[in-house]
Design an enzyme around this catalytic site. Structure first.
Site, PDB file in Angstrom:
ATOM      1  N   HIS A 118       0.810  -1.214   0.000  1.00 45.33           N
ATOM      2  CA  HIS A 118       0.000   0.000   0.000  1.00 45.33           C
ATOM      3  C   HIS A 118       0.841   1.260   0.000  1.00 45.33           C
ATOM      4  CE1 HIS A 118       0.708   0.675   4.289  1.00 45.33           C
ATOM      5  NE2 HIS A 118       0.224  -0.525   4.574  1.00 45.33           N
ATOM      6  N   CYS A 140       2.352  -4.989   6.689  1.00 48.63           N
ATOM      7  CA  CYS A 140       2.185  -4.756   5.255  1.00 48.63           C
ATOM      8  C   CYS A 140       3.499  -4.273   4.641  1.00 48.63           C
ATOM      9  CB  CYS A 140       1.095  -3.715   5.009  1.00 48.63           C
ATOM     10  SG  CYS A 140      -0.560  -4.275   5.480  1.00 48.63           S
TER      11      CYS A 140
END
Length: 165
Positions: A118, A140
């Site tokens: 992301h 992430c």
């Protein structure tokens, strides 16, 4: 002086054109090297581009359980895109795979999930490149929003990702 300017301009246009051409096709593999904080985008075995990444607060070792702040290791699929992510845009990593689920079940723990590539943290007061110097995610893989725009164009759902120690 004018000639030097024209030559410089031609070189810059050529470089940006060849870079745009290199990323004009789709990636067929993404490789993350956690120990190098890097992510490579490949097509037919050739590295198209390498990105500096930020990961979870505890990047060493394989993700075992929800909340351990680790980025998983292994082979996964980038299986869908999310344009309305809390972190600009995101591409989902198919963690946990069957092996991860079996390991977690044997240990009596939840493997966690929702691991993504992301963009930037919109709440950070740091400029994007400064933010990338720190591991700040919950497991992430983060890039700048500009880099996320590039990845959005070259990665299709179904692209494999290998995450190495």
């Amino acid at each position: 002086m004018l000639r030097l300017f024209c030559v410089t301009l031609c070189v810059l246009v050529s470089l940006s054109s060849s870079f745009a051409h290199a990323l004009s096709g789709k990636a067929d593999l993404v490789i993350v090297k956690k120990s190098e904080s890097s992510m490579q985008i490949l097509r037919q075995g050739k590295v198209l581009k390498t990105y500096h990444i930020a990961m979870g607060d505890a990047p060493q070792g394989h993700k075992l359980t929800e909340g351990d702040q680790r980025t998983p290791q292994g082979r996964y699929i980038l299986d869908y895109k999310k344009s309305d992510s809390a972190f600009y845009r995101s591409i989902h990593i198919s963690y946990p795979n069957e092996e991860d689920k079996l390991r977690a079940k044997a240990l009596g723990i939840s493997p966690g999930g929702l691991i993504m590539i992301h963009g930037e943290n919109p709440k950070s007061k740091l400029p994007p490149l400064e933010q990338q110097k720190y591991n700040w995610t919950n497991g992430c893989i983060a890039v700048t929003n500009k880099e996320m725009d590039e990845l959005w164009q070259v990665i299709d759902p179904g692209t494999p990702i290998e995450i190495w120690p």
